[in-house]
Design a protein around this motif. Structure first.
Motif, PDB file in Angstrom:
ATOM      1  N   ALA A  51       0.816  -1.216   0.000  1.00  8.63           N
ATOM      2  CA  ALA A  51       0.000   0.000   0.000  1.00  8.63           C
ATOM      3  C   ALA A  51       0.848   1.264   0.000  1.00  8.63           C
ATOM      4  CB  ALA A  51      -0.937  -0.009   1.211  1.00  8.63           C
ATOM      5  N   GLY A  52       2.174   1.112   0.068  1.00 10.96           N
ATOM      6  CA  GLY A  52       3.062   2.272   0.074  1.00 10.96           C
ATOM      7  C   GLY A  52       3.122   2.981   1.408  1.00 10.96           C
ATOM      8  N   LEU A  53       2.725   2.298   2.500  1.00 13.55           N
ATOM      9  CA  LEU A  53       2.724   2.919   3.821  1.00 13.55           C
ATOM     10  C   LEU A  53       4.010   2.646   4.592  1.00 13.55           C
ATOM     11  CD1 LEU A  53      -0.946   2.076   4.885  1.00 13.55           C
ATOM     12  CD2 LEU A  53      -0.072   4.195   3.871  1.00 13.55           C
ATOM     13  N   ALA A  54       4.847   1.764   4.073  1.00 11.60           N
ATOM     14  CA  ALA A  54       6.135   1.453   4.708  1.00 11.60           C
ATOM     15  C   ALA A  54       7.217   1.547   3.651  1.00 11.60           C
ATOM     16  CB  ALA A  54       6.106   0.057   5.331  1.00 11.60           C
ATOM     17  N   PRO A  55       8.439   1.954   4.027  1.00 10.11           N
ATOM     18  CA  PRO A  55       9.513   2.117   3.034  1.00 10.11           C
ATOM     19  C   PRO A  55       9.880   0.796   2.364  1.00 10.11           C
ATOM     20  CG  PRO A  55      10.203   2.873   5.224  1.00 10.11           C
ATOM     21  CD  PRO A  55       8.852   2.319   5.376  1.00 10.11           C
ATOM     22  N   GLU A  56       9.999   0.819   1.065  1.00 12.58           N
ATOM     23  CA  GLU A  56      10.293  -0.387   0.289  1.00 12.58           C
ATOM     24  C   GLU A  56      11.613  -1.027   0.701  1.00 12.58           C
ATOM     25  OE1 GLU A  56      10.733  -1.681  -4.424  1.00 12.58           O
ATOM     26  OE2 GLU A  56       9.945   0.296  -3.884  1.00 12.58           O
ATOM     27  N   ALA A  57      12.555  -0.209   1.190  1.00 14.54           N
ATOM     28  CA  ALA A  57      13.862  -0.730   1.572  1.00 14.54           C
ATOM     29  C   ALA A  57      13.787  -1.713   2.736  1.00 14.54           C
ATOM     30  CB  ALA A  57      14.793   0.429   1.951  1.00 14.54           C
ATOM     31  N   LEU A  58      12.679  -1.688   3.489  1.00 10.19           N
ATOM     32  CA  LEU A  58      12.535  -2.560   4.658  1.00 10.19           C
ATOM     33  C   LEU A  58      11.711  -3.803   4.362  1.00 10.19           C
ATOM     34  CD1 LEU A  58      11.809   0.144   7.398  1.00 10.19           C
ATOM     35  CD2 LEU A  58      14.016  -0.808   6.699  1.00 10.19           C
ATOM     36  N   GLU A  59      11.356  -4.024   3.096  1.00 10.62           N
ATOM     37  CA  GLU A  59      10.412  -5.091   2.752  1.00 10.62           C
ATOM     38  C   GLU A  59      10.928  -6.481   3.108  1.00 10.62           C
ATOM     39  OE1 GLU A  59       7.557  -6.379  -1.020  1.00 10.62           O
ATOM     40  OE2 GLU A  59       8.965  -4.697  -1.185  1.00 10.62           O
ATOM     41  N   SER A  60      12.240  -6.647   3.197  1.00 14.15           N
ATOM     42  CA  SER A  60      12.782  -7.967   3.552  1.00 14.15           C
ATOM     43  C   SER A  60      12.393  -8.391   4.965  1.00 14.15           C
ATOM     44  CB  SER A  60      14.310  -7.969   3.415  1.00 14.15           C
ATOM     45  OG  SER A  60      14.891  -6.981   4.256  1.00 14.15           O
ATOM     46  N   ALA A  61      11.863  -7.466   5.756  1.00 12.05           N
ATOM     47  CA  ALA A  61      11.388  -7.817   7.101  1.00 12.05           C
ATOM     48  C   ALA A  61      10.225  -8.793   7.049  1.00 12.05           C
ATOM     49  CB  ALA A  61      10.977  -6.549   7.860  1.00 12.05           C
ATOM     50  N   VAL A  62       9.575  -8.896   5.897  1.00  8.05           N
ATOM     51  CA  VAL A  62       8.443  -9.814   5.752  1.00  8.05           C
ATOM     52  C   VAL A  62       8.915 -11.263   5.693  1.00  8.05           C
ATOM     53  CG1 VAL A  62       6.467 -10.436   4.299  1.00  8.05           C
ATOM     54  CG2 VAL A  62       7.146  -8.044   4.525  1.00  8.05           C
ATOM     55  N   LEU A  63      10.121 -11.505   5.204  1.00  7.61           N
ATOM     56  CA  LEU A  63      10.570 -12.869   4.938  1.00  7.61           C
ATOM     57  C   LEU A  63      10.561 -13.775   6.173  1.00  7.61           C
ATOM     58  CD1 LEU A  63      13.439 -12.272   2.341  1.00  7.61           C
ATOM     59  CD2 LEU A  63      11.079 -12.997   1.947  1.00  7.61           C
ATOM     60  N   PRO A  64      11.062 -13.358   7.344  1.00 10.42           N
ATOM     61  CA  PRO A  64      10.975 -14.249   8.508  1.00 10.42           C
ATOM     62  C   PRO A  64       9.539 -14.609   8.876  1.00 10.42           C
ATOM     63  CG  PRO A  64      12.532 -12.468   8.922  1.00 10.42           C
ATOM     64  CD  PRO A  64      11.796 -12.127   7.661  1.00 10.42           C
TER      65      PRO A  64
END
Length: 211
Positions: A51-64
């Motif tokens: 949704a563009g509400l969080a910085p794309e650079a942090l998206e790897s936080a989803v993996l765990p």
């Protein structure tokens, strides 16, 4: 021989009805709230990025989360649903657990090997199949509860908008999918909250609109 004695003889020779076997799963807790909670949290975090509400650079936080909560925990919940003879729950939780595991593998191992110009197309193809699966699970959910219908309805729209946005290369459409994902996560959290609270309190505290 009298009619009375014949009746007694007939009754004494009649086979006794066999007692019903005890439900072997009655002592197993409902795995549904766990599966819904795992799905909700992982979907919520990913949808913040979609949704563009969080910085794309942090998206790897989803993996765990995708590996261990949305993936492994849902997979385990689905296995217990098989044990509980719940075809719908088993199909849903095992499938979406596998979705999160495959999503983590796709992002980590497959997407980096693809031409950058084809990233969104590949992701769209990955998601459109899940939209089809969710579509027929939505139809099946119409015989469950209103809470689950809300979850599957929102998830179908989430996959659909994300897939179409990626295939057409239109970020705005994918962003709408991200917002639908947030609503879906909230619906799944509520469904999990309602079931676990009602089970713990031993009565209906929160409605789920059974059908």
């Amino acid at each position: 021989m009298s009619t009375t004695s014949e009746t007694r003889t007939t009754r004494s020779n009649a086979p006794l009805s066999e007692p019903r076997a005890a439900d072997p799963t009655s002592s197993i807790a409902d795995p549904g709230p766990l599966g819904l909670a795992a799905f909700a949290l992982t979907t919520f975090v990913l949808s913040l990025f979609n949704a563009g509400l969080a910085p794309e650079a942090l998206e790897s936080a989803v993996l765990p989360l995708a590996l261990f909560y949305g993936g492994l925990a849902q997979l385990l919940a689905g296995m217990w649903e098989f044990r509980k003879a719940n075809t719908f729950g088993a199909t849903a939780f095992v499938s979406y657990g596998a979705f999160w595991l495959s999503f983590a593998a796709y992002v980590q191992f497959v997407e980096p090997t693809l031409p950058e110009a084809q990233h969104t197309t590949a992701t769209g193809l990955f998601l459109i199949g899940w939209a089809v699966f969710t579509g027929y699970m939505l139809i099946a959910s119409l015989r469950t509860t209103g809470a689950l219908v809300a979850v599957f309805g929102g998830l179908f729209l989430t996959f659909l908008f994300l897939a179409v946005g990626d295939l057409l290369g239109v970020d705005g459409i994918a962003t709408i999918g991200g917002y639908f994902g947030l609503l879906t996560a909230l619906a799944a959290w509520y469904a999990s909250f309602a079931v676990v609270t009602n089970a713990t309190w031993g009565r209906q505290v929160l409605p789920t609109a059974p059908r």
